[in-house]
Design a protein around this motif. Structure first.
Motif, short mmCIF file in Angstrom:
data_model
loop_
_atom_site.label_atom_id
_atom_site.label_comp_id
_atom_site.label_asym_id
_atom_site.label_seq_id
_atom_site.Cartn_x
_atom_site.Cartn_y
_atom_site.Cartn_z
N ASN A 133 0.83 -1.21 0.00
CA ASN A 133 0.00 0.00 0.00
C ASN A 133 0.87 1.26 0.00
OD1 ASN A 133 -2.78 1.31 0.51
ND2 ASN A 133 -1.57 2.09 2.22
N ALA A 134 1.94 1.25 0.81
CA ALA A 134 2.84 2.40 0.88
C ALA A 134 3.59 2.60 -0.43
CB ALA A 134 3.82 2.22 2.03
N SER A 135 3.83 1.51 -1.14
CA SER A 135 4.60 1.62 -2.39
C SER A 135 3.85 2.39 -3.47
CB SER A 135 4.95 0.22 -2.91
OG SER A 135 3.83 -0.42 -3.50
N LEU A 136 2.53 2.45 -3.37
CA LEU A 136 1.73 3.09 -4.41
C LEU A 136 2.13 4.55 -4.63
CD1 LEU A 136 -1.78 1.61 -3.54
CD2 LEU A 136 -0.40 1.10 -5.57
N SER A 181 11.06 -9.81 -5.88
CA SER A 181 10.14 -10.16 -4.79
C SER A 181 9.04 -9.12 -4.68
CB SER A 181 10.90 -10.25 -3.47
OG SER A 181 11.90 -11.24 -3.52
N PHE A 182 9.42 -7.85 -4.79
CA PHE A 182 8.46 -6.75 -4.74
C PHE A 182 7.46 -6.86 -5.89
CE2 PHE A 182 7.83 -2.22 -6.28
CZ PHE A 182 6.72 -1.98 -5.47
N THR A 183 7.95 -7.12 -7.08
CA THR A 183 7.08 -7.20 -8.26
C THR A 183 6.08 -8.35 -8.13
OG1 THR A 183 8.74 -6.23 -9.72
CG2 THR A 183 7.03 -7.58 -10.76
N ARG A 184 6.55 -9.53 -7.68
CA ARG A 184 5.64 -10.68 -7.52
C ARG A 184 4.55 -10.38 -6.51
NH1 ARG A 184 10.44 -13.70 -7.80
NH2 ARG A 184 10.51 -13.85 -5.51
N ALA A 185 4.92 -9.81 -5.36
CA ALA A 185 3.94 -9.51 -4.31
C ALA A 185 2.95 -8.45 -4.79
CB ALA A 185 4.66 -9.04 -3.05
N PHE A 186 3.46 -7.44 -5.48
CA PHE A 186 2.59 -6.36 -5.96
C PHE A 186 1.57 -6.89 -6.96
CE2 PHE A 186 1.26 -2.67 -8.33
CZ PHE A 186 1.28 -1.64 -7.41
N LYS A 187 2.02 -7.70 -7.89
CA LYS A 187 1.12 -8.25 -8.90
C LYS A 187 0.09 -9.17 -8.28
CE LYS A 187 1.16 -10.21 -13.55
NZ LYS A 187 2.00 -10.74 -14.65
N ARG A 188 0.49 -9.92 -7.24
CA ARG A 188 -0.44 -10.80 -6.54
C ARG A 188 -1.55 -9.99 -5.88
NH1 ARG A 188 3.56 -13.99 -4.66
NH2 ARG A 188 3.69 -12.78 -2.73
N ALA A 231 1.59 -5.50 -12.67
CA ALA A 231 2.97 -5.30 -12.25
C ALA A 231 3.20 -3.81 -11.97
CB ALA A 231 3.92 -5.78 -13.34
N PRO A 232 4.07 -3.48 -11.01
CA PRO A 232 4.32 -2.06 -10.71
C PRO A 232 4.86 -1.30 -11.92
CG PRO A 232 5.90 -3.50 -9.58
CD PRO A 232 4.83 -4.37 -10.12
#
Length: 289
Positions: free
Chosen positions: A60-63, A87-94, A99-100
């Motif tokens: 949420n903070a990454s947005l 790792s960030f990209t996989r979690a974000f897409k999930r 994808a970010p």
């Protein structure tokens, strides 16, 4: 011990330290609680594991960083303790289904979600597991008159629809009517998110308008929960509470067309505390809590 204050303090600590390493030990230490009990308490009250909650808040903070376009995705992943960008990209897409990098290229807007409030309800300890407090009881048969409609929980406007029909009933009944009211959810088909809903009162009122009905609710054996706040805002927590209740207490759901009954003591105060009745099978006395 004020369990809600403990969890609220932990949530605030997490929110203010998303750029720091966060572990079960470190967060439990900020509220002076053993990591074992804190883990159970956190899961029971928030409906989420600590690790999943922290991951969700970091995403949420990454947005804001992605959409401001001031930091690279690698910088964002390290800033928020994701480690590698992959790792960030996989979690974000999930979590968001995109994808970010695609979010940034397409210039889409995903709003940030505020830190969630702590849903207030009593908890109890059963053999070392913390679970929302409940009572096994009979919901006595009752005749209810009110306005009926359907909602689909997959639609974004279902909360507005329920509130608008509730307001309509309050406008149509005699203002001198007081006492309890009921919201009855029924007839959810397998693999469906559509419910029939009746918002009504236990009075023989005559309203000659479409969608007003009188129904007889049969006696049901139920698990009874007490909540404070708006059911429409605690739906996800309620689902988690109920699933944990079934698992820990070894109860089984009843095969009833009525899925859930919400009761308020005062029809004119729908922001007050309320009870939830969920039909379950009546098991032998020696197996019940």
């Amino acid at each position: 011990m004020d369990h809600y204050a403990v969890i609220e303090s932990a949530l605030l600590y997490i929110e203010n330290n998303l750029d720091q390493p966060l572990s079960l030990e470190s967060v439990a230490g900020t509220v002076n609680m053993s990591k074992y009990y804190f883990h159970r308490l956190f899961s029971a009250i928030t409906g989420s594991s600590l690790n999943n909650y922290i991951l969700s808040r970091r995403l949420n903070a990454s947005l804001q960083f992605i959409q401001s376009n001031q930091l690279s995705l690698t910088e964002i992943s390290y800033l928020l303790n994701f480690g590698a960008q992959s790792s960030f990209t996989r979690a974000f897409k999930r979590q968001y289904g995109i994808a970010p990098s695609a979010l940034r290229v397409q210039n889409m807007g995903i709003p940030q979600v505020p830190m969630p409030p702590v849903v207030r309800r009593s908890v109890k300890n059963i053999n070392g597991d913390v679970v929302t407090d409940f009572t096994l009881t009979d919901f006595e048969s009752i005749r209810v008159t009110g306005i009926a409609f359907e909602v689909d929980l997959a639609d974004d406007d279902y909360k507005t629809k329920i509130r608008s029909h509730s307001d309509k009933l309050l406008q149509d009944i005699d203002k001198t009517v007081s006492g309890p009211c009921y919201v009855i959810y029924s007839n959810c088909q397998p693999n469906s998110t559509r419910f029939k809903v009746l918002f009504g009162i236990p009075y023989d009122i005559q309203i000659n308008k479409p969608f007003y009905f009188t129904i007889d609710v049969p006696q049901l054996f139920c698990a009874k929960f007490k909540y404070f706040g708006d059911l429409l805002e605690i739906g996800d927590v309620l689902k988690t509470d109920y699933a944990r209740f079934l698992k820990i207490s070894r109860q089984e759901t009843e095969d009833s067309h009525i899925e859930l009954i919400q009761t308020f003591d005062d029809i004119h105060n729908l922001q007050s505390a309320f009870h939830i009745y969920a039909p379950i099978k009546k098991l032998p006395i020696d197996s019940a809590y």
